[in-house]
Design a protein around this motif. Sequence first.
Motif, PDB file in Angstrom:
ATOM      1  N   LEU A 226     -79.745  -7.024-100.855  1.00  0.00           N
ATOM      2  CA  LEU A 226     -78.487  -7.438-100.291  1.00  0.00           C
ATOM      3  C   LEU A 226     -78.295  -7.564 -98.823  1.00  0.00           C
ATOM      4  O   LEU A 226     -77.122  -8.025 -98.548  1.00  0.00           O
ATOM      5  CB  LEU A 226     -77.228  -6.128-100.597  1.00  0.00           C
ATOM      6  CG  LEU A 226     -77.122  -5.940-102.162  1.00  0.00           C
ATOM      7  CD1 LEU A 226     -76.449  -4.891-102.500  1.00  0.00           C
ATOM      8  CD2 LEU A 226     -76.869  -7.240-102.915  1.00  0.00           C
ATOM      9  N   ILE A 227     -79.117  -7.412 -97.989  1.00  0.00           N
ATOM     10  CA  ILE A 227     -79.297  -7.807 -96.761  1.00  0.00           C
ATOM     11  C   ILE A 227     -80.257  -8.634 -96.336  1.00  0.00           C
ATOM     12  O   ILE A 227     -81.345  -8.742 -97.150  1.00  0.00           O
ATOM     13  CB  ILE A 227     -79.403  -6.501 -95.671  1.00  0.00           C
ATOM     14  CG1 ILE A 227     -80.921  -5.965 -95.828  1.00  0.00           C
ATOM     15  CG2 ILE A 227     -78.294  -5.565 -95.985  1.00  0.00           C
ATOM     16  CD1 ILE A 227     -80.989  -4.896 -94.919  1.00  0.00           C
ATOM     17  N   ASP A 228     -80.085  -9.417 -95.284  1.00  0.00           N
ATOM     18  CA  ASP A 228     -81.262 -10.164 -94.658  1.00  0.00           C
ATOM     19  C   ASP A 228     -82.494  -9.568 -94.043  1.00  0.00           C
ATOM     20  O   ASP A 228     -81.921  -9.224 -92.874  1.00  0.00           O
ATOM     21  CB  ASP A 228     -80.753 -11.373 -93.726  1.00  0.00           C
ATOM     22  CG  ASP A 228     -81.760 -12.378 -93.332  1.00  0.00           C
ATOM     23  OD1 ASP A 228     -82.833 -12.215 -93.398  1.00  0.00           O
ATOM     24  OD2 ASP A 228     -81.360 -13.264 -92.593  1.00  0.00           O
TER      25      ASP A 228
ATOM     26  N   ALA B  78     -78.631  -2.473 -88.007  1.00  0.00           N
ATOM     27  CA  ALA B  78     -77.581  -3.453 -88.299  1.00  0.00           C
ATOM     28  C   ALA B  78     -78.204  -4.444 -88.771  1.00  0.00           C
ATOM     29  O   ALA B  78     -79.393  -4.929 -88.540  1.00  0.00           O
ATOM     30  CB  ALA B  78     -76.997  -4.040 -86.758  1.00  0.00           C
ATOM     31  N   ALA B  79     -77.595  -5.219 -89.762  1.00  0.00           N
ATOM     32  CA  ALA B  79     -78.235  -6.407 -90.676  1.00  0.00           C
ATOM     33  C   ALA B  79     -77.285  -7.362 -90.948  1.00  0.00           C
ATOM     34  O   ALA B  79     -76.107  -6.920 -91.410  1.00  0.00           O
ATOM     35  CB  ALA B  79     -79.360  -5.904 -91.684  1.00  0.00           C
ATOM     36  N   LEU B  80     -77.542  -8.555 -91.377  1.00  0.00           N
ATOM     37  CA  LEU B  80     -76.609  -9.446 -91.904  1.00  0.00           C
ATOM     38  C   LEU B  80     -76.930  -9.188 -93.430  1.00  0.00           C
ATOM     39  O   LEU B  80     -77.822  -9.175 -93.863  1.00  0.00           O
ATOM     40  CB  LEU B  80     -77.116 -10.896 -91.338  1.00  0.00           C
ATOM     41  CG  LEU B  80     -77.088 -11.317 -89.883  1.00  0.00           C
ATOM     42  CD1 LEU B  80     -77.727 -12.985 -89.705  1.00  0.00           C
ATOM     43  CD2 LEU B  80     -75.861 -11.165 -89.428  1.00  0.00           C
ATOM     44  N   THR B  81     -75.942  -9.450 -94.091  1.00  0.00           N
ATOM     45  CA  THR B  81     -75.830  -9.526 -95.526  1.00  0.00           C
ATOM     46  C   THR B  81     -76.430 -10.811 -96.262  1.00  0.00           C
ATOM     47  O   THR B  81     -76.504 -11.977 -95.432  1.00  0.00           O
ATOM     48  CB  THR B  81     -74.607  -9.478 -96.184  1.00  0.00           C
ATOM     49  OG1 THR B  81     -73.716 -10.405 -95.992  1.00  0.00           O
ATOM     50  CG2 THR B  81     -73.874  -7.976 -95.724  1.00  0.00           C
ATOM     51  N   ARG B  82     -76.804 -10.731 -97.348  1.00  0.00           N
ATOM     52  CA  ARG B  82     -77.170 -12.108 -97.970  1.00  0.00           C
ATOM     53  C   ARG B  82     -76.279 -13.315 -97.953  1.00  0.00           C
ATOM     54  O   ARG B  82     -76.604 -14.602 -98.088  1.00  0.00           O
ATOM     55  CB  ARG B  82     -77.763 -11.717 -99.582  1.00  0.00           C
ATOM     56  CG  ARG B  82     -79.060 -11.183 -99.320  1.00  0.00           C
ATOM     57  CD  ARG B  82     -80.289 -12.028 -98.840  1.00  0.00           C
ATOM     58  NE  ARG B  82     -81.497 -11.406 -98.963  1.00  0.00           N
ATOM     59  CZ  ARG B  82     -82.643 -12.029 -98.305  1.00  0.00           C
ATOM     60  NH1 ARG B  82     -82.406 -12.989 -97.727  1.00  0.00           N
ATOM     61  NH2 ARG B  82     -83.816 -11.286 -98.558  1.00  0.00           N
TER      62      ARG B  82
END
Length: 250
Positions: A89-91, A214-218
């Motif tokens: 669910l995250i990049d 921290a991470a971007l979502t898909r």
Amino acid sequence: MRCLIAALALCTLIAAPVRAEGVLVFAAASLKTALDAIAPGFEEETGYNVTVSYAASSVLARQIQVGAPADLFISANEEWMDVLQSEDLIDTASRVDLLSNGLVLIGTPSSETAEIGAGFDLLSQLDGGYLALALVDAVPAGIYGKAALQGLGMWNEVQYQIAQTDNVRAALALVATGAAPLGIVYRSDAIAEDRVGVIGTIPPEHYPTIVYPAALTRTANPDAQAFLTYLQGETAQAEFLRQGFTLPDG
């Protein structure tokens, strides 16, 4: 004439700036004061709009699991980010360790300071009141706090004197309003609230290292990468340090 109007309309479309859709950030509640100070600078610099939703990391992760349209997730521990990563669910390539923090015992602004260690009588300090702490089995601040109490050998004697809250800012509020005499929160939370005082720093060897990944979502808006990059820049990091956070490398 029609050709001229069409040409002018085309030129207008080409010249018009592209409006950003905005960036929706899901961030741990402990980040509120810092991100509220940082986001306007990013918006002014880039023209992008940033909206931040604050809650316990556990709550935010579960919302993402059921399809909440977050662009960027900032968790107060690695475990909840790991859950989202395991479900794709995250990049993963965007994931970074953004910040670190520490735990402190808080009371009223007039509370006497003390060295928090094996000889500290926490139960006596509570004097029949309750220790404010975020949910000890789900919320990162509560998980860290419970680990610290266990590491200090205090958990067994105080576990029934704990007032658990939905997030760390709620625990902070209990102490700030006088509803609880003491609480365990992040160092950055204590700095953000004038109505509490730090009694002592909890030695970091008694709980796991606090990491904010921290991470971007898909499904992230492409503009979200710009904000994630900004958070790692000098301006944002200076504000994080001012608010009591530390950087993962020290």
